[in-house]
Design a protein around this motif. Sequence first.
Motif, PDB file in Angstrom:
ATOM      1  N   HIS A  49       8.672  -5.468  -6.178  1.00  0.00           N
ATOM      2  CA  HIS A  49       9.156  -5.727  -7.763  1.00  0.00           C
ATOM      3  C   HIS A  49       8.106  -5.356  -8.956  1.00  0.00           C
ATOM      4  N   GLY A  50       6.310  -5.067  -7.943  1.00  0.00           N
ATOM      5  CA  GLY A  50       5.003  -5.488  -8.877  1.00  0.00           C
ATOM      6  C   GLY A  50       4.899  -3.989  -8.979  1.00  0.00           C
ATOM      7  N   SER A  51       4.390  -3.763 -10.100  1.00  0.00           N
ATOM      8  CA  SER A  51       3.427  -2.287 -10.465  1.00  0.00           C
ATOM      9  C   SER A  51       2.936  -2.547 -11.856  1.00  0.00           C
ATOM     10  N   ILE A  52       1.112  -1.121 -10.997  1.00  0.00           N
ATOM     11  CA  ILE A  52       0.209  -1.150 -11.344  1.00  0.00           C
ATOM     12  C   ILE A  52       0.247  -0.124 -12.087  1.00  0.00           C
ATOM     13  N   GLU A  53      -0.302   0.199 -13.442  1.00  0.00           N
ATOM     14  CA  GLU A  53      -0.254   1.536 -14.164  1.00  0.00           C
ATOM     15  C   GLU A  53      -1.668   1.944 -14.839  1.00  0.00           C
ATOM     16  N   GLY A  54      -3.171   1.859 -13.649  1.00  0.00           N
ATOM     17  CA  GLY A  54      -4.529   2.153 -13.776  1.00  0.00           C
ATOM     18  C   GLY A  54      -4.744   1.765 -11.992  1.00  0.00           C
ATOM     19  N   ASP A  55      -6.563   2.321 -12.008  1.00  0.00           N
ATOM     20  CA  ASP A  55      -6.652   2.449 -10.623  1.00  0.00           C
ATOM     21  C   ASP A  55      -6.827   0.918 -10.300  1.00  0.00           C
ATOM     22  N   VAL A  56      -6.774   0.981  -8.838  1.00  0.00           N
ATOM     23  CA  VAL A  56      -7.192  -0.432  -8.291  1.00  0.00           C
ATOM     24  C   VAL A  56      -8.403  -0.177  -7.597  1.00  0.00           C
ATOM     25  N   ARG A  57      -9.840  -1.506  -7.386  1.00  0.00           N
ATOM     26  CA  ARG A  57     -10.832  -1.249  -6.562  1.00  0.00           C
ATOM     27  C   ARG A  57     -10.384  -2.932  -5.891  1.00  0.00           C
ATOM     28  N   VAL A  58      -9.826  -3.155  -4.911  1.00  0.00           N
ATOM     29  CA  VAL A  58     -10.092  -3.874  -4.005  1.00  0.00           C
ATOM     30  C   VAL A  58     -10.486  -3.941  -2.667  1.00  0.00           C
ATOM     31  N   PRO A  59     -10.925  -5.000  -2.280  1.00  0.00           N
ATOM     32  CA  PRO A  59     -11.429  -4.540  -0.512  1.00  0.00           C
ATOM     33  C   PRO A  59     -10.166  -4.791   0.312  1.00  0.00           C
ATOM     34  N   ASN A  60      -9.563  -5.676   0.113  1.00  0.00           N
ATOM     35  CA  ASN A  60      -8.544  -5.472   0.980  1.00  0.00           C
ATOM     36  C   ASN A  60      -6.869  -5.502   0.437  1.00  0.00           C
ATOM     37  N   VAL A  61      -6.170  -4.408   0.701  1.00  0.00           N
ATOM     38  CA  VAL A  61      -5.037  -3.980  -0.618  1.00  0.00           C
ATOM     39  C   VAL A  61      -3.651  -4.502   0.521  1.00  0.00           C
ATOM     40  N   VAL A  62      -2.420  -4.554  -0.116  1.00  0.00           N
ATOM     41  CA  VAL A  62      -1.233  -5.098   0.904  1.00  0.00           C
ATOM     42  C   VAL A  62      -0.146  -4.615  -0.235  1.00  0.00           C
ATOM     43  N   LEU A  63       0.235  -3.307  -0.551  1.00  0.00           N
ATOM     44  CA  LEU A  63       1.274  -2.532  -0.967  1.00  0.00           C
ATOM     45  C   LEU A  63       2.352  -2.528  -0.833  1.00  0.00           C
ATOM     46  N   ASN A  64       3.601  -3.071  -1.177  1.00  0.00           N
ATOM     47  CA  ASN A  64       4.829  -2.910  -1.210  1.00  0.00           C
ATOM     48  C   ASN A  64       5.559  -2.412  -2.397  1.00  0.00           C
ATOM     49  N   GLY A  65       5.114  -2.297  -3.723  1.00  0.00           N
ATOM     50  CA  GLY A  65       5.336  -1.492  -4.795  1.00  0.00           C
ATOM     51  C   GLY A  65       4.170  -0.702  -5.803  1.00  0.00           C
ATOM     52  N   SER A  66       4.466   0.034  -6.848  1.00  0.00           N
ATOM     53  CA  SER A  66       4.135   0.690  -7.010  1.00  0.00           C
ATOM     54  C   SER A  66       2.445   0.838  -7.943  1.00  0.00           C
ATOM     55  N   VAL A  67       2.084   1.945  -7.265  1.00  0.00           N
ATOM     56  CA  VAL A  67       0.399   1.746  -8.177  1.00  0.00           C
ATOM     57  C   VAL A  67       0.706   3.259  -8.831  1.00  0.00           C
ATOM     58  N   VAL A  68       0.514   3.107 -10.376  1.00  0.00           N
ATOM     59  CA  VAL A  68      -0.059   5.259 -11.039  1.00  0.00           C
ATOM     60  C   VAL A  68      -1.482   5.072 -10.706  1.00  0.00           C
ATOM     61  N   GLY A  69      -2.114   5.566 -10.255  1.00  0.00           N
ATOM     62  CA  GLY A  69      -3.301   5.791 -10.728  1.00  0.00           C
ATOM     63  C   GLY A  69      -3.748   5.245  -8.386  1.00  0.00           C
ATOM     64  N   ASP A  70      -5.435   5.401  -9.198  1.00  0.00           N
ATOM     65  CA  ASP A  70      -6.500   6.149  -7.530  1.00  0.00           C
ATOM     66  C   ASP A  70      -6.536   4.479  -7.108  1.00  0.00           C
ATOM     67  N   VAL A  71      -6.305   3.848  -5.573  1.00  0.00           N
ATOM     68  CA  VAL A  71      -7.001   2.875  -5.356  1.00  0.00           C
ATOM     69  C   VAL A  71      -7.939   3.364  -4.181  1.00  0.00           C
ATOM     70  N   HIS A  72      -8.367   2.001  -4.716  1.00  0.00           N
ATOM     71  CA  HIS A  72      -9.808   2.130  -3.774  1.00  0.00           C
ATOM     72  C   HIS A  72     -10.438   1.200  -3.238  1.00  0.00           C
ATOM     73  N   ALA A  73      -9.607   0.396  -1.264  1.00  0.00           N
ATOM     74  CA  ALA A  73      -9.784  -0.476  -0.535  1.00  0.00           C
ATOM     75  C   ALA A  73     -11.036   0.195  -0.043  1.00  0.00           C
ATOM     76  N   SER A  74     -12.297  -0.904   0.498  1.00  0.00           N
ATOM     77  CA  SER A  74     -13.489  -0.812   0.582  1.00  0.00           C
ATOM     78  C   SER A  74     -13.038  -1.428   1.852  1.00  0.00           C
ATOM     79  N   GLN A  75     -12.235  -2.161   2.660  1.00  0.00           N
ATOM     80  CA  GLN A  75     -12.094  -2.399   3.553  1.00  0.00           C
ATOM     81  C   GLN A  75     -10.167  -1.533   4.342  1.00  0.00           C
ATOM     82  N   LYS A  76      -9.565  -2.803   4.027  1.00  0.00           N
ATOM     83  CA  LYS A  76      -8.024  -1.697   4.615  1.00  0.00           C
ATOM     84  C   LYS A  76      -7.107  -2.222   3.792  1.00  0.00           C
ATOM     85  N   ILE A  77      -6.729  -1.609   3.510  1.00  0.00           N
ATOM     86  CA  ILE A  77      -5.535  -1.241   2.476  1.00  0.00           C
ATOM     87  C   ILE A  77      -3.549  -0.920   3.507  1.00  0.00           C
ATOM     88  N   THR A  78      -2.935  -1.887   3.429  1.00  0.00           N
ATOM     89  CA  THR A  78      -1.485  -2.066   3.992  1.00  0.00           C
ATOM     90  C   THR A  78      -0.483  -1.415   3.450  1.00  0.00           C
TER      91      THR A  78
END
Length: 162
Positions: free
Chosen positions: A64-93
């Motif tokens: 149900h979550g959404s982000i409109e903008g860039d994401v800069r987080v070491p660890n990301v678990v995404l099941n919603g939406s992101v409009v923007g670049d995602v920078h996961a310096s460790q791990k993204i799921t």
Amino acid sequence: MKMFGGSNSKSGSSGSVGVDTLIGRQTEVLGDVRFTGGLHVDGKIKGKVIASADKASALSVSEHGSIEGDVRVPNVVLNGSVVGDVHASQKITLASKARVTGNVYYRIIEMEGGAQVNGQLVHDGGAGAAENMSGIVPRPGAEAASTDELSEARRVKGIVNG
């Protein structure tokens, strides 16, 4: 509270981060969000989401979550939406309902069937992780760029953003 990610997670297992901040389903945040520890998003964020340099910081975004903008987080678990670049310096799921409109920069990636990325997947082997978190992102093939080209790119970025 544990980061979402499955009911068979053992509490106290290494690598898991608790939720320190929750943005509820009926909440909309207008502006950048900076955090440390764990952030879980069920609502909407219109702005950048940036974690401290702590390698353990984590972001989870529910279906149900959404982000409109860039994401800069070491660890990301995404099941919603992101409009923007995602920078996961460790791990993204990327879970099955994840939707990214933008590039995904990662060191380790897990992607379930059904997840969608409308952009590039760019592997970061770790050498440039500090630069990536600071906002200067090398493009694939940019390692041969001269100092003059990088200066010009920063100048143009300043004109566009300023």
